[in-house]
Motif scaffolding. Structure first.
Motif, PDB file in Angstrom:
ATOM      1  N   LYS A  47       0.820  -1.198   0.000  1.00 43.42           N
ATOM      2  CA  LYS A  47       0.000   0.000   0.000  1.00 43.42           C
ATOM      3  C   LYS A  47       0.868   1.268   0.000  1.00 43.42           C
ATOM      4  O   LYS A  47       1.974   1.281   0.548  1.00 43.42           O
ATOM      5  CB  LYS A  47      -0.912   0.020   1.232  1.00 43.42           C
ATOM      6  N   ASP A 104      -3.034   5.093  -2.164  1.00 44.68           N
ATOM      7  CA  ASP A 104      -4.163   4.334  -1.621  1.00 44.68           C
ATOM      8  C   ASP A 104      -4.895   5.053  -0.490  1.00 44.68           C
ATOM      9  O   ASP A 104      -6.049   4.721  -0.185  1.00 44.68           O
ATOM     10  CB  ASP A 104      -3.672   2.980  -1.109  1.00 44.68           C
ATOM     11  N   ASP A 303      -7.707  -4.567   2.815  1.00 51.01           N
ATOM     12  CA  ASP A 303      -8.503  -4.982   1.653  1.00 51.01           C
ATOM     13  C   ASP A 303      -9.846  -5.564   2.089  1.00 51.01           C
ATOM     14  O   ASP A 303      -9.958  -6.105   3.181  1.00 51.01           O
ATOM     15  CB  ASP A 303      -7.735  -6.021   0.835  1.00 51.01           C
TER      16      ASP A 303
END
Length: 303
Positions: A47, A104, A303
């Protein structure tokens, strides 16, 4: 679940509109991260996050960066002083540009209140509030709650006095919303020129003597840089009337703890000798910022 809803659920813009259960979930996860002996647990090593500070900060920025790196996040640090913002590029365009590069999540600190909420409605990555004008500072409040919970076990029934520059304090607001959701009583103490009248319907203003009877005494920094004109005659006068002096600290109940979101104006809102006295948890608060922000980053990026 729509993309917009997912982003909202993973963002942390403030604590006023977040549930009690969500607050407790973050605090529990912070306890997990604090218990880990390994400094680096790279669960988020794929990330990317950007720390966007449009207002100066040292403790908050480094605390977020430490939290991110412990989780293995690839970190980019953005400084407004060295960016296109100085040349007139809007904050929205700056954040949108970074989003388009594949970031992200974004941690953002802003001087103007309200801009962050507008950004969150237009940006498709989770945003974490690292200080929003005099509106909110949710991760600071979460580490405050985490510190109190470690001492007292639970917050229900506690009385917390927040003393000082309420008018300019985002901490006073975030702490209020979160503490009340967890069953604590919040009360303010401030000079009339530093009071926020709009908060009086949510928490009473009390005298300094009454404020010192609380379970938690939270001193606030006198934010001299936010005052366009002097709100008191001198720092000595402020200390005399509203400072946590050695004499006042000695009068506190045996179980009362002393807190401060820092940075501290020593010998103004709190005497130098009190900053690191036995009942002061100021530096423990700072240490707790890392596991709390690890929990917040994990929440945003998982996630």
């Amino acid at each position: 679940m729509s993309t917009a809803t997912a982003m909202k659920d993973r963002s942390l813009l403030g604590l006023k509109d977040i549930s009690r259960e969500e607050i407790l979930s973050i605090l529990d996860r912070a306890a997990y991260w604090e218990s880990q002996s390994e400094k680096l647990v790279p669960v988020l090593n794929r990330k990317f996050a950007v720390n966007m500070f449009f207002e100066n900060s040292t403790r908050t920025r480094f605390s977020f960066e430490m939290a991110q790196k412990r989780l293995g996040v690839q970190v980019m640090n953005f400084s407004a002083a060295a960016s296109s913002v100085e040349k007139g590029e809007s904050i929205y365009d700056t954040v949108r540009t970074l989003e388009s590069m594949g970031v992200d999540a974004g941690v953002i600190r802003l001087k103007p209140s309200g801009v962050l909420q507008e950004l969150a409605e237009r940006i498709n990555i989770p945003l974490i509030n690292a200080g929003d004008g005099n509106n909110e500072h949710p991760t600071q409040a979460l580490l405050d709650l985490y510190t109190m919970r470690k001492v007292f076990g639970e917050l229900k029934g506690l009385t917390v006095s927040i003393i000082g520059d309420i008018k300019h304090s985002r901490v006073a607001r975030s702490d209020l919303w979160a503490l009340q959701k967890l069953g604590a009583k919040v009360q303010y103490c401030a000079p009339p020129s530093m009071a926020a009248p709009e908060l009086a319907e949510h928490a009473p203003y009390v005298s300094m003597d009454e404020a010192l009877k609380a379970d938690v005494v939270m001193m606030l920094r006198v934010q001299l840089e936010r005052h366009n004109e002097g709100l008191f005659k001198s720092t000595a006068e402020y200390r005399e009337q509203y400072g946590l002096t050695e004499k006042r600290a000695a009068s506190l109940s045996g179980h009362t703890i002393i807190m401060h979101p820092a940075p501290v104006n020593r010998n103004v809102e709190i005497d130098d000798a009190v900053v690191e006295c036995e009942r002061s948890l100021i530096f423990k608060q700072m240490a707790h910022g890392v596991p709390v922000r690890m929990a917040v980053m994990e929440r945003a990026l998982k996630d």
